[in-house]
Scaffold this motif. Structure first.
Motif, PDB file in Angstrom:
ATOM      1  N   UNK A  27      96.074  -1.416  75.196  1.00 34.47           N
ATOM      2  CA  UNK A  27      96.930  -1.379  73.875  1.00 34.47           C
ATOM      3  C   UNK A  27      96.267  -0.469  72.960  1.00 34.47           C
ATOM      4  N   UNK A  28      95.179  -0.454  72.703  1.00 34.67           N
ATOM      5  CA  UNK A  28      93.805   1.031  72.261  1.00 34.67           C
ATOM      6  C   UNK A  28      93.943   1.796  72.593  1.00 34.67           C
ATOM      7  N   UNK A  29      94.081   2.218  74.340  1.00 36.73           N
ATOM      8  CA  UNK A  29      94.401   3.549  75.043  1.00 36.73           C
ATOM      9  C   UNK A  29      95.486   4.428  75.184  1.00 36.73           C
ATOM     10  N   UNK A  30      96.478   3.401  74.282  1.00 35.42           N
ATOM     11  CA  UNK A  30      98.020   4.079  74.234  1.00 35.42           C
ATOM     12  C   UNK A  30      97.856   4.478  73.205  1.00 35.42           C
ATOM     13  N   UNK A  31      96.788   3.645  72.113  1.00 35.01           N
ATOM     14  CA  UNK A  31      97.211   4.492  71.036  1.00 35.01           C
ATOM     15  C   UNK A  31      96.430   6.209  71.222  1.00 35.01           C
ATOM     16  N   UNK A  32      94.884   5.660  71.356  1.00 38.11           N
ATOM     17  CA  UNK A  32      94.128   7.173  71.935  1.00 38.11           C
ATOM     18  C   UNK A  32      93.785   6.884  72.730  1.00 38.11           C
ATOM     19  N   UNK A  33      94.789   7.793  74.105  1.00 37.24           N
ATOM     20  CA  UNK A  33      94.523   7.586  75.182  1.00 37.24           C
ATOM     21  C   UNK A  33      93.162   8.443  75.839  1.00 37.24           C
ATOM     22  N   UNK A  34      92.363   9.291  75.204  1.00 40.23           N
ATOM     23  CA  UNK A  34      91.400   9.739  75.340  1.00 40.23           C
ATOM     24  C   UNK A  34      89.745   9.342  74.683  1.00 40.23           C
ATOM     25  N   UNK A  35      90.028   8.157  74.078  1.00 40.72           N
ATOM     26  CA  UNK A  35      88.905   7.463  73.024  1.00 40.72           C
ATOM     27  C   UNK A  35      87.917   7.113  74.899  1.00 40.72           C
ATOM     28  N   UNK A  36      87.327   7.637  74.661  1.00 44.78           N
ATOM     29  CA  UNK A  36      86.087   7.264  75.533  1.00 44.78           C
ATOM     30  C   UNK A  36      85.390   6.124  75.637  1.00 44.78           C
ATOM     31  N   UNK A  37      84.841   5.558  74.160  1.00 39.93           N
ATOM     32  CA  UNK A  37      84.925   4.337  74.058  1.00 39.93           C
ATOM     33  C   UNK A  37      85.061   2.963  74.978  1.00 39.93           C
ATOM     34  N   UNK A  38      86.883   2.695  74.789  1.00 39.23           N
ATOM     35  CA  UNK A  38      87.772   1.957  75.147  1.00 39.23           C
ATOM     36  C   UNK A  38      87.574   2.572  76.267  1.00 39.23           C
ATOM     37  N   UNK A  39      87.698   3.918  76.993  1.00 38.95           N
ATOM     38  CA  UNK A  39      87.764   3.038  78.144  1.00 38.95           C
ATOM     39  C   UNK A  39      86.572   2.782  79.316  1.00 38.95           C
ATOM     40  N   UNK A  40      85.089   3.263  78.813  1.00 37.33           N
ATOM     41  CA  UNK A  40      84.243   2.239  79.434  1.00 37.33           C
ATOM     42  C   UNK A  40      84.512   1.051  79.263  1.00 37.33           C
ATOM     43  N   UNK A  41      84.857   0.404  78.234  1.00 35.17           N
ATOM     44  CA  UNK A  41      84.824  -1.219  77.445  1.00 35.17           C
ATOM     45  C   UNK A  41      85.553  -1.674  78.951  1.00 35.17           C
ATOM     46  N   UNK A  42      87.101  -0.825  79.086  1.00 33.55           N
ATOM     47  CA  UNK A  42      88.367  -1.069  80.217  1.00 33.55           C
ATOM     48  C   UNK A  42      87.416  -1.461  81.322  1.00 33.55           C
ATOM     49  N   UNK A  43      86.882  -0.227  81.939  1.00 34.67           N
ATOM     50  CA  UNK A  43      86.181  -0.437  83.431  1.00 34.67           C
ATOM     51  C   UNK A  43      85.298  -1.155  83.289  1.00 34.67           C
ATOM     52  N   UNK A  44      84.689  -1.776  82.332  1.00 32.33           N
ATOM     53  CA  UNK A  44      83.268  -2.128  82.970  1.00 32.33           C
ATOM     54  C   UNK A  44      83.860  -3.754  82.819  1.00 32.33           C
ATOM     55  N   UNK A  45      85.021  -4.523  81.743  1.00 35.01           N
ATOM     56  CA  UNK A  45      85.656  -5.348  81.890  1.00 35.01           C
ATOM     57  C   UNK A  45      86.230  -5.939  83.196  1.00 35.01           C
ATOM     58  N   UNK A  46      87.063  -4.682  83.817  1.00 37.53           N
ATOM     59  CA  UNK A  46      87.206  -5.102  84.517  1.00 37.53           C
ATOM     60  C   UNK A  46      87.359  -4.961  85.489  1.00 37.53           C
ATOM     61  N   UNK A  47      86.076  -4.046  86.543  1.00 38.53           N
ATOM     62  CA  UNK A  47      84.881  -4.309  87.121  1.00 38.53           C
ATOM     63  C   UNK A  47      83.630  -5.101  87.435  1.00 38.53           C
ATOM     64  N   UNK A  48      83.458  -5.753  86.189  1.00 35.87           N
ATOM     65  CA  UNK A  48      82.807  -6.952  86.134  1.00 35.87           C
ATOM     66  C   UNK A  48      83.529  -8.280  86.192  1.00 35.87           C
ATOM     67  N   UNK A  49      85.309  -7.828  86.327  1.00 37.23           N
ATOM     68  CA  UNK A  49      85.784  -9.096  86.700  1.00 37.23           C
ATOM     69  C   UNK A  49      86.500  -8.861  88.307  1.00 37.23           C
ATOM     70  N   UNK A  50      86.165  -8.273  88.761  1.00 40.81           N
ATOM     71  CA  UNK A  50      86.739  -7.883  90.278  1.00 40.81           C
ATOM     72  C   UNK A  50      88.109  -7.052  89.877  1.00 40.81           C
ATOM     73  N   UNK A  51      88.396  -7.038  88.894  1.00 36.44           N
ATOM     74  CA  UNK A  51      89.990  -6.481  88.428  1.00 36.44           C
ATOM     75  C   UNK A  51      90.303  -4.575  89.040  1.00 36.44           C
ATOM     76  N   UNK A  52      89.607  -4.529  90.425  1.00 33.24           N
ATOM     77  CA  UNK A  52      90.294  -3.211  90.671  1.00 33.24           C
ATOM     78  C   UNK A  52      91.491  -2.574  90.670  1.00 33.24           C
ATOM     79  N   UNK A  53      92.477  -3.047  91.451  1.00 32.22           N
ATOM     80  CA  UNK A  53      93.772  -3.026  91.703  1.00 32.22           C
ATOM     81  C   UNK A  53      94.092  -2.711  90.011  1.00 32.22           C
TER      82      UNK A  53
END
Length: 195
Positions: free
Chosen positions: A104-130
């Motif tokens: 939802x944060x990325x929907x508000x600001x798609x280019x936000x680098x910090x939010x994108x990095x947080x999403x990548x780290x979250x999903x990778x750390x929990x094996x949610x690759x799809x």
């Protein structure tokens, strides 16, 4: 309006008095009243966030963040609250909910680098690759900034080459990233490895 200002000052004074007397329950009651009168009050928000965190009742903190989110003015404040909510959900093991907040944060600001990095780290750390691939692809469609697009394509290429073992798709993704930054070494290496 003057009455409201006087009431706000009185509630703030009472809250501070109870803070000084180390009576957090009483102080929190007055901080809530301050927020009712002035929803954007940072001091009240900060005190209440600390109080709810210390109380050991995460559901109260979740409700508090959601209430703040409803009254938040401007995307920057909403994104800040969504990230806090995502972190809280993550600590509670609620990965889907955490992911939803970051998306939802990325929907508000798609280019936000910090939010994108947080999403990548979250999903990778929990094996949610799809889920990560779908989220990055959805964000890529909305992003116009060349550097942000490049970073997303690079992340997608890594995911496709690594976890998904799709070298052809990864190569296409890396070549699309090279169109944006032709001399980027990391992108060139990724494309070469994928081929």
């Amino acid at each position: 309006d003057k009455l409201r200002e006087r009431l706000l000052a009185a509630e703030r004074a009472l809250a501070m008095l109870y803070v000084q007397r180390d009576r957090p329950d009483a102080a929190s009651s007055h901080w809530r009243k301050v927020l009712e009168l002035s929803p954007a009050d940072e001091q009240a928000s900060s005190h209440l966030e600390r109080y709810y965190r210390a109380s050991g009742q995460p559901e109260q903190l979740i409700r508090f963040f959601k209430d703040l989110l409803e009254g938040a003015q401007g995307n920057r404040r909403k994104i800040e609250l969504l990230v806090k909510l995502a972190r809280l959900y993550d600590t509670l093991g609620m990965v889907e909910e955490a992911s939803d907040q970051l998306r939802e944060a990325l929907r508000l600001e798609p280019a936000d680098h910090q939010v994108r990095v947080a999403l990548v780290e979250l999903l990778q750390s929990h094996g949610r690759f799809e889920t990560l691939e779908r989220a990055l692809s959805a964000v890529l469609i909305k992003v116009r900034d060349r550097d942000a697009r490049h970073a997303i394509l690079l992340e997608l290429g890594r995911l496709q080459a690594g976890h998904f073992q799709q070298p052809r798709q990864a190569a296409r993704t890396y070549f699309e990233a090279l169109d944006l930054r032709p001399s980027d070494e990391e992108t060139l290496e990724g494309a070469q490895t994928a081929l």
